[in-house]
Design an enzyme around this catalytic site. Structure first.
Site, PDB file in Angstrom:
ATOM      1  N   HIS A   1       0.861  -1.193   0.000  1.00  0.00           N
ATOM      2  CA  HIS A   1       0.000   0.000   0.000  1.00  0.00           C
ATOM      3  C   HIS A   1       0.892   1.235   0.000  1.00  0.00           C
ATOM      4  O   HIS A   1       1.951   1.232   0.609  1.00  0.00           O
ATOM      5  CB  HIS A   1      -0.880   0.001   1.258  1.00  0.00           C
TER       6      HIS A   1
ATOM      7  N   ASP B   1      -7.953  -5.255   0.031  1.00  0.00           N
ATOM      8  CA  ASP B   1      -8.434  -5.993  -1.143  1.00  0.00           C
ATOM      9  C   ASP B   1      -8.053  -7.465  -1.142  1.00  0.00           C
ATOM     10  O   ASP B   1      -8.505  -8.218  -2.003  1.00  0.00           O
ATOM     11  CB  ASP B   1      -7.897  -5.333  -2.420  1.00  0.00           C
TER      12      ASP B   1
HETATM   13  N1  CMC Z   1       3.970  -7.503  -4.901  1.00  0.00           N
HETATM   14  C1  CMC Z   1       5.317  -7.560  -5.071  1.00  0.00           C
HETATM   15  N2  CMC Z   1       6.140  -6.543  -4.894  1.00  0.00           N
HETATM   16  C2  CMC Z   1       5.603  -5.380  -4.520  1.00  0.00           C
HETATM   17  C3  CMC Z   1       4.224  -5.227  -4.311  1.00  0.00           C
HETATM   18  C4  CMC Z   1       3.398  -6.357  -4.507  1.00  0.00           C
HETATM   19  N3  CMC Z   1       2.083  -6.271  -4.331  1.00  0.00           N
HETATM   20  N4  CMC Z   1       3.960  -3.962  -3.943  1.00  0.00           N
HETATM   21  C5  CMC Z   1       5.135  -3.319  -3.922  1.00  0.00           C
HETATM   22  N5  CMC Z   1       6.142  -4.184  -4.266  1.00  0.00           N
HETATM   23  C6  CMC Z   1       7.573  -3.899  -4.291  1.00  0.00           C
HETATM   24  C7  CMC Z   1       7.983  -3.106  -5.535  1.00  0.00           C
HETATM   25  O1  CMC Z   1       8.357  -3.974  -6.585  1.00  0.00           O
HETATM   26  C8  CMC Z   1       9.107  -2.283  -5.025  1.00  0.00           C
HETATM   27  O2  CMC Z   1      10.236  -3.130  -4.923  1.00  0.00           O
HETATM   28  P1  CMC Z   1      11.722  -2.551  -5.232  1.00  0.00           P
HETATM   29  O3  CMC Z   1      11.979  -1.543  -4.155  1.00  0.00           O
HETATM   30  O4  CMC Z   1      12.612  -3.741  -5.166  1.00  0.00           O
HETATM   31  O5  CMC Z   1      11.661  -1.943  -6.604  1.00  0.00           O
HETATM   32  C9  CMC Z   1       8.712  -1.943  -3.588  1.00  0.00           C
HETATM   33  O6  CMC Z   1       7.839  -3.024  -3.191  1.00  0.00           O
HETATM   34  C10 CMC Z   1       7.964  -0.602  -3.463  1.00  0.00           C
HETATM   35  O7  CMC Z   1       6.862  -0.626  -4.384  1.00  0.00           O
HETATM   36  P2  CMC Z   1       6.192   0.661  -5.040  1.00  0.00           P
HETATM   37  O8  CMC Z   1       5.512   0.241  -6.286  1.00  0.00           O
HETATM   38  O9  CMC Z   1       7.221   1.752  -5.123  1.00  0.00           O
HETATM   39  O10 CMC Z   1       5.150   1.066  -3.933  1.00  0.00           O
HETATM   40  P3  CMC Z   1       3.913   2.033  -4.138  1.00  0.00           P
HETATM   41  O11 CMC Z   1       3.666   2.662  -2.829  1.00  0.00           O
HETATM   42  O12 CMC Z   1       4.087   2.935  -5.294  1.00  0.00           O
HETATM   43  O13 CMC Z   1       2.757   1.004  -4.514  1.00  0.00           O
HETATM   44  C11 CMC Z   1       0.802  -0.288  -4.518  1.00  0.00           C
HETATM   45  C12 CMC Z   1       1.670   0.730  -3.739  1.00  0.00           C
HETATM   46  C13 CMC Z   1      -0.485  -0.519  -3.725  1.00  0.00           C
HETATM   47  C14 CMC Z   1       0.437   0.281  -5.901  1.00  0.00           C
HETATM   48  C15 CMC Z   1       1.598  -1.601  -4.652  1.00  0.00           C
HETATM   49  O14 CMC Z   1       1.951  -2.109  -3.386  1.00  0.00           O
HETATM   50  C16 CMC Z   1       0.838  -2.647  -5.463  1.00  0.00           C
HETATM   51  O15 CMC Z   1       0.917  -2.643  -6.695  1.00  0.00           O
HETATM   52  N6  CMC Z   1       0.104  -3.575  -4.770  1.00  0.00           N
HETATM   53  C17 CMC Z   1      -0.711  -4.544  -5.476  1.00  0.00           C
HETATM   54  C18 CMC Z   1      -2.013  -3.909  -5.911  1.00  0.00           C
HETATM   55  C19 CMC Z   1      -2.958  -3.692  -4.765  1.00  0.00           C
HETATM   56  O16 CMC Z   1      -3.177  -4.579  -3.944  1.00  0.00           O
HETATM   57  N7  CMC Z   1      -3.564  -2.503  -4.721  1.00  0.00           N
HETATM   58  C20 CMC Z   1      -4.564  -2.145  -3.710  1.00  0.00           C
HETATM   59  C21 CMC Z   1      -4.091  -1.100  -2.806  1.00  0.00           C
HETATM   60  S1  CMC Z   1      -5.221  -0.836  -1.432  1.00  0.00           S
HETATM   61  C22 CMC Z   1      -6.573  -0.016  -2.109  1.00  0.00           C
HETATM   62  C23 CMC Z   1      -7.017   1.198  -1.367  1.00  0.00           C
HETATM   63  O17 CMC Z   1      -6.609   1.462  -0.238  1.00  0.00           O
HETATM   64  O18 CMC Z   1      -7.832   1.930  -1.940  1.00  0.00           O
END
Ligand code: CMC
Length: 432
Positions: free
Chosen positions: A308, A366
């Site tokens: 998240h 989710d």
């Molecule tokens: N699976 C595997 N690796 C992950 C995941 C995941 N779900 N989420 C983040 N990472 C890794 C990412 O590859 C990165 O690794 P590295 O530092 O080695 O490059 C690190 O963790 C940081 O990730 P980020 O993409 O910079 O983090 P973010 O804050 O931009 O992304 C997110 C947040 C929710 C988009 C992401 O965690 C994700 O894609 N999760 C899966 C989709 C999901 O479940 N979304 C629902 C969110 S809750 C809905 C709401 O509250 O409304």
């Protein structure tokens, strides 16, 4: 907002500017850059809003490091366990939990507004049956402004209140109509002696040819899912509602804009993706192979329902979802559901794997919501619709808060321009 004694200093081109620092009730300090452009002729740059507070709000607080979510100061766990959605709506909208008399009156008011104008049924019939229910929601909620002219003057507090009540009350009816239309069944009218969640279930699952009795365990689960999704601070759809509303647009149009934003897979669509992922994994034995793919940087596979932007700890909503999943599956007599088993094992494996631990990736809301909704009988295309229904009260509370700010102004972000500098028009005959 309290002004602290702290100031932030910024130096640009040898000129030093002192910026005031504001302190909230809880949470990080906020550097006020309102005068920055006037003082320095420079903007700040933060495209994903990762370090920018876009507004001042008294509604919802999230501490992502600690995994805390508060509505008007009350922990989400307490509201979900001990309260219900109607009470949560009142709390978000008016700032305090209702007294018994206030609750009774509010519930009656909401109940009184559940029917939609009969002409709206004709509006639905203009859509193709295979239209995505979210496309229908965007249109029909926006169209409320064409039906309820007596609640679009946003300068009148009473009209704002009526519009808020109308939306909280009518969204379940519209969502259920979108579902019924999609599957080719007749619309079911609201029943005002049922609770908010039970009424929604009967409008979705009853048919005129049979008696339908709402299962109280499922109604309670539905209600809790609504509570968990009711607000979440300044996320993308809420910020959309605020920005749309800042121009003075009518409330129905603003909520429609929020629904459009929520539809995106990075926001409201993740529960659908999580469910698809669990189905693809299929059996607990396939988890190690899947985890290997997730950890492979070249695979582009993510563990959906994990991680998240704000929570760097267990999303408090995910814990309640997990408990709710058990209650629903037990009630339906399917506690051996293979997807639930996959979800449990996947969570266990991920939470003990250094890849996820070091990146602070925990289950989010989710991870379990898709499997619960599927077990309750909702098709995947309805998942985001349910989210929109529940979030409407959050959107409308945030919209109301913004409109009632004494110095409310239109939202107008600036930009870092990287296109061509001024150049002269070239006549067509001289081009190419
Ligand atoms: N699976 C595997 N690796 C992950 C995941 C995941 N779900 N989420 C983040 N990472 C890794 C990412 O590859 C990165 O690794 P590295 O530092 O080695 O490059 C690190 O963790 C940081 O990730 P980020 O993409 O910079 O983090 P973010 O804050 O931009 O992304 C997110 C947040 C929710 C988009 C992401 O965690 C994700 O894609 N999760 C899966 C989709 C999901 O479940 N979304 C629902 C969110 S809750 C809905 C709401 O509250 O409304």
């Amino acid at each position: 907002m309290a002004e602290s004694k702290k100031t932030a200093k910024l130096e640009l081109d040898g000129k030093s500017v002192s910026l005031p620092v504001h302190t909230g009730t809880i949470g990080p300090d906020v550097i006020d850059i309102g005068a920055l452009y006037k003082e320095t002729k420079a903007f700040t740059f933060d495209p994903g809003f990762t370090s920018t507070a876009s507004c001042e709000s008294k509604i919802t607080y999230i501490d992502g490091d600690e995994g805390v979510l508060l509505y008007r100061g009350y922990p989400i766990e307490q509201l979900a366990e001990e309260g219900d959605f109607i009470e949560t709506c009142y709390l978000l909208l008016y700032g305090e939990l209702p007294t018994p008399a206030q609750r009774k009156k509010f519930e009656q008011t909401i109940t009184y507004h559940t029917m939609v104008h009969e002409q709206m049924a004709l509006l639905f019939r203009g859509f193709r049956r295979d239209a995505h229910p979210m496309a229908v929601m965007v249109a029909v909620v926006g169209a409320l402004s064409a039906f309820y002219h007596d609640s679009v003057d946003i300068s009148d507090p009473r009209q704002r209140e009526i519009a808020s009540h109308r939306m909280i009350a009518k969204l379940p009816t519209i969502a259920a109509m979108a579902y019924k239309y999609h599957i080719g069944q007749p619309f079911v009218y609201p029943k005002n002696d049922l609770s908010y969640a039970a009424n929604f279930l009967q409008m979705c699952f009853a048919v005129p040819c049979e008696e339908y009795k709402v299962n109280p365990v499922l109604a309670r689960a539905m209600d809790r899912i609504f509570v968990l999704h009711a607000d979440h601070e300044q996320n993308a759809s809420t910020s959309t509602v605020r920005l749309a509303g800042s121009s003075g647009a009518n409330p129905f149009a603003c909520i429609s804009a929020g629904i459009a934003c929520l539809w995106g897979p990075a926001h409201g669509g993740a529960n659908e993706a999580a469910l698809k992922m669990l189905a693809e994994i299929g059996r607990p034995e396939n988890i190690p192979e899947f985890i290997t793919k997730v950890k492979d940087k070249n695979s582009n596979v993510r563990l959906m329902g994990f991680g998240h932007r704000v929570y760097k700890n267990y999303d408090p909503r995910a814990k309640i979802m997990q408990k709710t999943a058990h209650e629903v599956f037990e009630q339906l007599g399917i506690d051996q559901d293979p997807l639930l088993q996959v979800a449990h094992e996947l969570e266990r494996v991920a939470l003990s794997d250094d890849y996820f631990i070091s990146r602070k990736l925990y289950p989010n809301v989710d991870f379990y919501s898709g499997i619960i909704l599927r077990a309750m009988g909702f098709p995947v295309s309805m998942f985001t619709v349910l989210f929109a229904l529940a979030r409407t009260v959050g959107w409308i509370s945030q919209w109301k808060e913004m409109i009632e700010e004494p110095n409310q102004r239109i939202g107008r972000p600036r930009q870092l321009y990287t296109g061509p500098a001024r150049r002269e028009y070239v006549d067509m005959s001289k081009r190419g």
